[in-house]
Motif scaffolding. Structure first.
Motif, mmCIF file in Angstrom:
data_model
loop_
_atom_site.group_PDB
_atom_site.id
_atom_site.type_symbol
_atom_site.label_atom_id
_atom_site.label_comp_id
_atom_site.label_asym_id
_atom_site.label_seq_id
_atom_site.Cartn_x
_atom_site.Cartn_y
_atom_site.Cartn_z
ATOM 1 N N ARG A 299 18.806 -74.692 -20.980
ATOM 2 C CA ARG A 299 18.957 -73.379 -21.626
ATOM 3 C C ARG A 299 18.528 -72.245 -20.698
ATOM 4 O O ARG A 299 19.194 -71.201 -20.635
ATOM 5 C CB ARG A 299 18.146 -73.344 -22.917
ATOM 6 N N SER A 300 17.412 -72.449 -19.982
ATOM 7 C CA SER A 300 16.965 -71.384 -19.077
ATOM 8 C C SER A 300 17.936 -71.219 -17.908
ATOM 9 O O SER A 300 18.154 -70.096 -17.430
ATOM 10 C CB SER A 300 15.553 -71.684 -18.567
ATOM 11 N N GLU A 302 21.205 -71.730 -18.069
ATOM 12 C CA GLU A 302 22.385 -71.029 -18.576
ATOM 13 C C GLU A 302 22.102 -69.548 -18.796
ATOM 14 O O GLU A 302 22.952 -68.696 -18.533
ATOM 15 C CB GLU A 302 22.879 -71.707 -19.851
ATOM 16 N N ARG A 303 20.892 -69.228 -19.268
ATOM 17 C CA ARG A 303 20.533 -67.812 -19.428
ATOM 18 C C ARG A 303 20.518 -67.117 -18.073
ATOM 19 O O ARG A 303 20.988 -65.972 -17.945
ATOM 20 C CB ARG A 303 19.165 -67.686 -20.112
ATOM 21 N N LYS A 306 24.110 -66.525 -16.942
ATOM 22 C CA LYS A 306 24.734 -65.417 -17.683
ATOM 23 C C LYS A 306 24.251 -64.075 -17.139
ATOM 24 O O LYS A 306 25.028 -63.119 -17.017
ATOM 25 C CB LYS A 306 24.411 -65.538 -19.173
ATOM 26 N N ARG A 307 22.959 -64.023 -16.788
ATOM 27 C CA ARG A 307 22.427 -62.786 -16.223
ATOM 28 C C ARG A 307 23.083 -62.473 -14.880
ATOM 29 O O ARG A 307 23.410 -61.316 -14.585
ATOM 30 C CB ARG A 307 20.907 -62.914 -16.057
#
Length: 447
Positions: A299-300, A302-303, A306-307
């Motif tokens: 999850r981190s 993918e975040r 995205k950033r």
């Protein structure tokens, strides 16, 4: 004192290193590694939950049942460095021996991480940290000295067993690097001293990789300059740049971070192993990674991706796992369009690693590169220098140590035969003082 060497693992393949040296009634084990190529043949294997016997049958870890035939008590388990083919089987096998793990601090921290994930067996072996240059007492007549060497991971050592019959030098995974990027150069002076001491060197257990090839392995400083030249050539490029290398190669990662910042890009480390190795290295003050994001959980990651896409790929340089084309690694997922990071026409993909020779690795890497190119990426392979000795350096090591006997390891029989051929040029003779063992074989050096 009767001294016997037993080949437990790594004498028929590249991987699952394990060697036992019996010194009278005491035994030292060097390395307990895993062979990932055998495990990758099976889909969705979770080694943490598997029994050691199943992994042995799979060929993934050393078959240490041969140890029951050795008449002696194990006094220490000594991994030479923190690569998985040298420490990966410790969670599965070490509990069978009433002996401490003795390792350099970086290797010891990696062992701790490795055993934390174990779900099948308990682990209560003490972990003792020892710096290069220090000595541990095995019994009243035997000591083990850690000699500093260079490899593609911090904390690599060549353990030297000092006995009344002479020294036994375990020389796996090392290179003669006088200008390393991290750590001290290989301790050539000490190796030469050991070769000149009164008792001399009874045996050398070297890796056989590259023994049949001419030339020397360039310093890590050369790889650094190759990366500098390549990344600075992208300085005016306003698209995506992605780099991949061995997560454990902290010196290479340090160089990538430096040059990313020099071309005005923010480096980020993506992948569980990237976060693990670099995080440990930074906490131990081996390197400084100021303002570098490290993301290991999905999850981190993918975040973070995205950033990057929102703020602009031209502002970042992701350094990711996947240099061998591993199916679940970050670069392979990016190649499959399975992440928020989009590969676009002209994007630069830098492989600062060569393929570890095996049909599985070669096939996976080829497929990953093909998928990246199909999306329009420009691929730059093999911006790399090896962490292993070249053929000329094998000659150097034999010249420095002048061992009475050699027992090559860490390769297939055909490659180790090339080492024997080289040794015979220096008047060693197969079966007399040059020994070609297979897993499970032993050779008695003194009686």
């Amino acid at each position: 004192m009767e001294i016997e060497i037993t080949a437990v693992g790594g004498y028929e393949e590249v991987g699952k290193q394990m060697t036992a040296v019996r010194l009278g009634e005491d035994v030292i084990i060097f390395d307990m590694g895993i062979d990932l190529s055998k495990i990758l043949l099976h889909e969705n294997v979770e080694t943490e939950s598997m029994h050691s016997l199943d992994l042995i049958e799979m060929g993934g870890i050393p078959d240490d049942r041969i140890m029951s035939d050795i008449e002696g008590d194990v006094k220490a388990i000594i991994p030479t460095h923190g690569h998985l083919d040298h420490i990966g089987a410790i969670p599965k096998l070490a509990h069978r021996y009433d002996a401490p793990i003795v390792a350099t601090p970086f290797t010891a921290e990696l062992v701790k991480k490795q055993v934390q994930g174990e779900k099948k067996f308990g682990f209560d072996n003490p972990i003792r940290k020892m710096e290069a240059g220090e000595v541990i007492q095995i019994n009243s007549k035997v000591t083990v000295e850690f000699v500093n060497v260079q490899h593609s991971i911090p904390g690599a050592i060549a353990p030297v067993v000092h006995t009344p019959e002479g020294a036994v030098v375990y020389g796996l995974d090392m290179k003669i690097d006088h200008t390393p990027v991290i750590g001290d150069p290989i301790d050539v002076d000490r190796l030469k001293e050991i070769g000149r001491e009164d008792e001399g060197v009874l045996a050398l257990i070297p890796e056989a990789l590259n023994a049949g090839e001419d030339g020397r392995t360039p310093s890590e400083k050369v790889a650094k300059e190759m990366l500098r030249d390549l990344l600075h050539s992208f300085e005016d490029y306003d698209g995506g740049i992605v780099a991949t290398t061995f997560a454990s190669h902290i010196a290479r990662i340090k160089s990538l971070l430096q040059f990313a910042q020099e071309i005005d890009r923010r480096p980020i480390l993506l992948g569980r192993s990237m976060e693990k190795y670099s995080g440990i290295a930074e906490r131990m003050d081996l390197v400084e990674f100021p303002d570098v994001g490290m993301y290991g959980h999905r999850r981190s990651i993918e975040r973070a991706m995205k950033r990057v896409m929102d703020e602009g790929k031209e502002k970042y340089l992701p350094i990711v796992t996947g240099h061998q084309g591993e199916p679940r690694a970050m670069l392979t997922r990016m190649a499959r369009d399975d992440t928020p990071y989009e590969i676009e026409q002209g994007d630069k993909i830098v492989y600062s690693a060569r393929i570890i020779p095996s049909p599985i690795n070669e096939g996976q890497r080829h497929q990953a590169e093909k998928l990246l190119r199909m999306q329009g990426a420009r691929v730059y392979p093999d911006i790399h220098v090896s962490g292993h000795m070249g053929g000329d350096e094998h000659y150097d090591l034999l010249d420095w140590l002048q061992p009475e006997q050699v027992v090559p390891a860490h390769q297939t029989a055909s490659v180790r035969s090339e080492y024997i051929d080289m040794a015979e040029e220096l008047d060693y003779k197969m079966g007399r003082d040059a020994h070609l063992l297979r897993n499970g074989d032993s050779v008695t050096l003194t009686e």
